[in-house]
Write a protein that holds these residues in place. Structure first.
Motif, short mmCIF file in Angstrom:
data_model
loop_
_atom_site.label_atom_id
_atom_site.label_comp_id
_atom_site.label_asym_id
_atom_site.label_seq_id
_atom_site.Cartn_x
_atom_site.Cartn_y
_atom_site.Cartn_z
N ASP A 218 -2.26 7.30 -9.97
CA ASP A 218 -2.82 6.89 -8.68
C ASP A 218 -2.17 7.58 -7.49
OD1 ASP A 218 -4.70 5.14 -9.72
OD2 ASP A 218 -3.27 3.47 -9.81
N SER A 219 -1.08 8.33 -7.73
CA SER A 219 -0.41 8.99 -6.62
C SER A 219 -1.17 10.22 -6.13
CB SER A 219 1.01 9.39 -7.01
OG SER A 219 1.00 10.44 -7.98
N PHE A 220 -2.12 10.71 -6.93
CA PHE A 220 -2.91 11.85 -6.49
C PHE A 220 -3.80 11.44 -5.31
CE2 PHE A 220 -2.61 13.32 -11.07
CZ PHE A 220 -1.76 14.37 -10.79
N ALA A 221 -3.78 12.22 -4.25
CA ALA A 221 -4.68 11.97 -3.12
C ALA A 221 -6.11 12.29 -3.55
CB ALA A 221 -4.29 12.84 -1.93
N SER A 222 -7.03 11.48 -3.10
CA SER A 222 -8.43 11.69 -3.49
C SER A 222 -9.03 12.87 -2.73
CB SER A 222 -9.26 10.45 -3.21
OG SER A 222 -10.63 10.71 -3.50
N PRO A 223 -9.74 13.77 -3.44
CA PRO A 223 -10.43 14.87 -2.77
C PRO A 223 -11.81 14.47 -2.26
CG PRO A 223 -10.62 15.13 -5.14
CD PRO A 223 -9.81 13.89 -4.92
N TYR A 224 -12.17 13.19 -2.42
CA TYR A 224 -13.51 12.73 -2.07
C TYR A 224 -13.45 11.82 -0.84
CZ TYR A 224 -13.78 13.97 -7.02
OH TYR A 224 -13.65 14.62 -8.22
N GLN A 225 -14.59 11.68 -0.18
CA GLN A 225 -14.72 10.74 0.93
C GLN A 225 -14.75 9.32 0.39
OE1 GLN A 225 -14.64 11.72 4.19
NE2 GLN A 225 -14.28 13.77 3.34
N ALA A 226 -14.32 8.37 1.21
CA ALA A 226 -14.21 6.98 0.76
C ALA A 226 -15.55 6.39 0.35
CB ALA A 226 -13.57 6.14 1.86
N ASP A 227 -16.63 6.86 0.96
CA ASP A 227 -17.95 6.29 0.66
C ASP A 227 -18.72 7.07 -0.41
OD1 ASP A 227 -18.33 8.55 2.17
OD2 ASP A 227 -19.86 7.67 3.49
N GLU A 228 -18.05 8.01 -1.08
CA GLU A 228 -18.70 8.82 -2.12
C GLU A 228 -18.38 8.28 -3.51
OE1 GLU A 228 -18.75 13.31 -0.20
OE2 GLU A 228 -17.03 12.69 -1.40
N GLN A 229 -19.39 8.29 -4.37
CA GLN A 229 -19.18 8.08 -5.80
C GLN A 229 -19.29 9.46 -6.46
OE1 GLN A 229 -20.48 4.21 -7.71
NE2 GLN A 229 -22.19 4.57 -6.34
N ALA A 230 -18.18 9.96 -6.92
CA ALA A 230 -18.14 11.34 -7.41
C ALA A 230 -18.53 11.41 -8.89
CB ALA A 230 -16.76 11.93 -7.21
N VAL A 231 -19.58 12.17 -9.15
CA VAL A 231 -19.99 12.52 -10.52
C VAL A 231 -19.52 13.96 -10.72
CG1 VAL A 231 -21.95 12.84 -12.08
CG2 VAL A 231 -21.99 10.99 -10.38
N VAL A 232 -18.66 14.18 -11.71
CA VAL A 232 -17.89 15.43 -11.76
C VAL A 232 -18.12 16.19 -13.06
CG1 VAL A 232 -15.56 16.41 -11.69
CG2 VAL A 232 -16.13 14.44 -10.25
N PHE A 233 -18.32 17.49 -12.90
CA PHE A 233 -18.35 18.43 -14.04
C PHE A 233 -17.21 19.41 -13.82
CE2 PHE A 233 -19.31 22.41 -16.09
CZ PHE A 233 -19.90 22.06 -17.30
N THR A 234 -16.44 19.70 -14.88
CA THR A 234 -15.35 20.66 -14.76
C THR A 234 -15.55 21.80 -15.76
OG1 THR A 234 -13.93 19.56 -16.39
CG2 THR A 234 -13.75 18.85 -14.10
N GLY A 235 -15.08 22.98 -15.39
CA GLY A 235 -15.15 24.12 -16.31
C GLY A 235 -15.19 25.44 -15.56
N ALA A 236 -14.98 26.51 -16.30
CA ALA A 236 -15.10 27.86 -15.72
C ALA A 236 -16.57 28.11 -15.40
CB ALA A 236 -14.58 28.90 -16.71
N MET A 237 -16.86 28.38 -14.16
CA MET A 237 -18.26 28.39 -13.73
C MET A 237 -18.89 29.78 -13.73
SD MET A 237 -18.69 25.30 -13.78
CE MET A 237 -20.45 25.63 -13.67
N TYR A 298 -9.25 15.55 -9.12
CA TYR A 298 -10.70 15.47 -9.22
C TYR A 298 -11.14 14.59 -10.38
CZ TYR A 298 -10.89 19.16 -5.75
OH TYR A 298 -10.76 19.88 -4.58
N LEU A 299 -10.34 14.56 -11.44
CA LEU A 299 -10.61 13.66 -12.55
C LEU A 299 -10.18 12.24 -12.21
CD1 LEU A 299 -9.41 15.91 -15.53
CD2 LEU A 299 -11.77 15.44 -14.86
#
Length: 403
Positions: A218-237, A298-299
């Motif tokens: 939980d110490s990681f700062a969030s990269p998202y806005q407070a009102d966002e629900q982040a659906v995330v895909f990770t990988g080499a793009m 991000y995760l």
């Protein structure tokens, strides 16, 4: 007793472990270094990776890296159309690396070798007395054939040809190995069927995950806005299966998720986004991050992780890492293949547009359920996906004992 020397050849520098194949090749290197004096020969195909070469000396007694420029290598690979071989072989052919291998084998009296990725086996042709294990990871020839099924015209023909010619090479190389390993039983079974003459040499060594590194924090700062629900895909793009996955998700699934969950935002997190991926950012609710210094925030702060791959081989590290971070993951059947997790309890599997949209929306609207799936997912990883436990299977293969 002093550690014996071992030659390790990898098609891409195994550090930093920031993409699928490098995660496996790095953990293999780290494991081998505890048992052997490792002599590493590899390519650097990303200029940014040169700064990491010296770090590899922590696990290597000797190191030789050659630059590989993908655009020039693709041009060079076309020689295969003249020679009749798989294009992957001239792509990774380099006279300087070949000379280093020859000199290193002679200078160090090497008796053990590990090859990571089948095209690197070409560097050991003609050398007798080597006890070699090849980690093919996936059946790459089948990947090219799958690509062909998704492309028409000359590109489809070229991919299909590569599938046939690379399989011929994979079979020929495997016949000269002490053992050949794959990332899952499914990949192993497929290769046994394609190369029955080498069936007895084929073994499965699953991927693992560093659950101490990929741990909820939980110490990681969030990269998202407070009102966002982040659906995330990770990988080499710049990797086509990842590109195909996010394009399909953005065009087919995302509109329905947006209609039902207006606060949802789709984040595509990963290095080298292709032009097709960048174009998805025209939707204000889709964010393309490019390279990030640390993927874990991000995760950590994602509402849901998605892995809607339609072409996938072996075990997906992105899924294991998200599960280790205690996140609910919605994955396609292909992306979930080889992962021993209870469907619907530790990992959610969905394939078509409707099922995928429903699964994501249910988790967004039921955060307590997402949290419970995440807790079970991490427990699954801790129980079944330790790198050390999996890689111990290499010991008897390298020592010539029955696994």
């Amino acid at each position: 007793m002093p550690k014996p020397p071992l030659l390790y050849l990898a098609h891409r520098i195994p550090y930093p472990p920031n993409k699928g194949d490098k995660v496996r090749s790095f953990n293999l290197l780290r494991y081998l270094s505890t048992r052997y004096h490792v002599l590493l020969g590899s390519f650097v195909d990303d200029p940014a990776d040169w700064e990491h070469v010296e770090r590899l000396r922590e696990w290597c007694d000797e190191l030789h890296c050659e630059p590989l420029a993908p655009r020039q290598a693709r041009i060079a690979s076309l020689r295969g159309l003249i020679t009749g071989e798989a294009l992957s072989l001239p792509y990774y052919r380099n006279a300087n690396l070949a000379k280093w291998v020859k000199d290193t084998l002679a200078r160090n009296q090497v008796r053990h070798a590990v090859v990571f990725s089948s095209p690197m086996a070409q560097y050991l042709e003609g050398f007798s007395g080597l006890h070699t294990v090849a980690d093919y990871c996936d059946v790459d020839s089948a990947k090219w054939t799958a690509y062909a099924d998704s492309h028409r015209g000359p590109l489809g023909w070229l991919y299909r040809r590569e599938g046939r010619r690379l399989l011929a090479y994979e079979r020929a190389a495997a016949a000269n190995m002490a053992a050949v390993t794959f990332v899952s039983e499914d990949e192993s079974d497929l290769f046994r069927k394609l190369a029955p003459e080498s069936a007895a040499r084929v073994h499965a060594i699953s991927n693992g995950v560093d659950a101490a590194f990929f741990a909820p924090d939980d110490s990681f700062a969030s990269p998202y806005q407070a009102d966002e629900q982040a659906v995330v895909f990770t990988g080499a793009m710049d990797y086509w299966p990842n590109v195909d996955a996010v394009k399909w998700f953005a065009s087919e699934v995302w509109p329905e998720i947006q209609r039902r969950e207006p606060s949802a935002r789709f984040f595509i997190v990963g290095m080298n986004p292709s032009a097709e991926v960048k174009a998805l950012g025209a939707d204000p609710n889709i964010r393309i991050t490019g390279t990030v210094p640390n993927i874990r925030p991000y995760l950590q702060h994602a509402a849901v992780i998605v892995a809607p791959l339609r072409i996938a081989r072996g075990i997906q590290n992105k899924v294991l890492e998200a599960m280790a971070m205690q996140k609910a993951v919605v994955a396609s059947s292909d992306a979930a293949t080889g992962i021993d997790a209870r469907r619907g309890e530790e990992l959610v599997v969905a394939d078509d547009m409707g099922a995928t949209a429903n699964a994501v929306c249910e988790l967004l609207s039921q955060p307590e359920r997402a949290l419970e799936i995440g807790r079970r997912a991490r427990a699954c990883v801790l129980a079944h996906y330790s790198w050390e436990a999996h890689l111990r299977k290499l010991d008897p293969l390298l020592e010539g004992r029955t696994a």
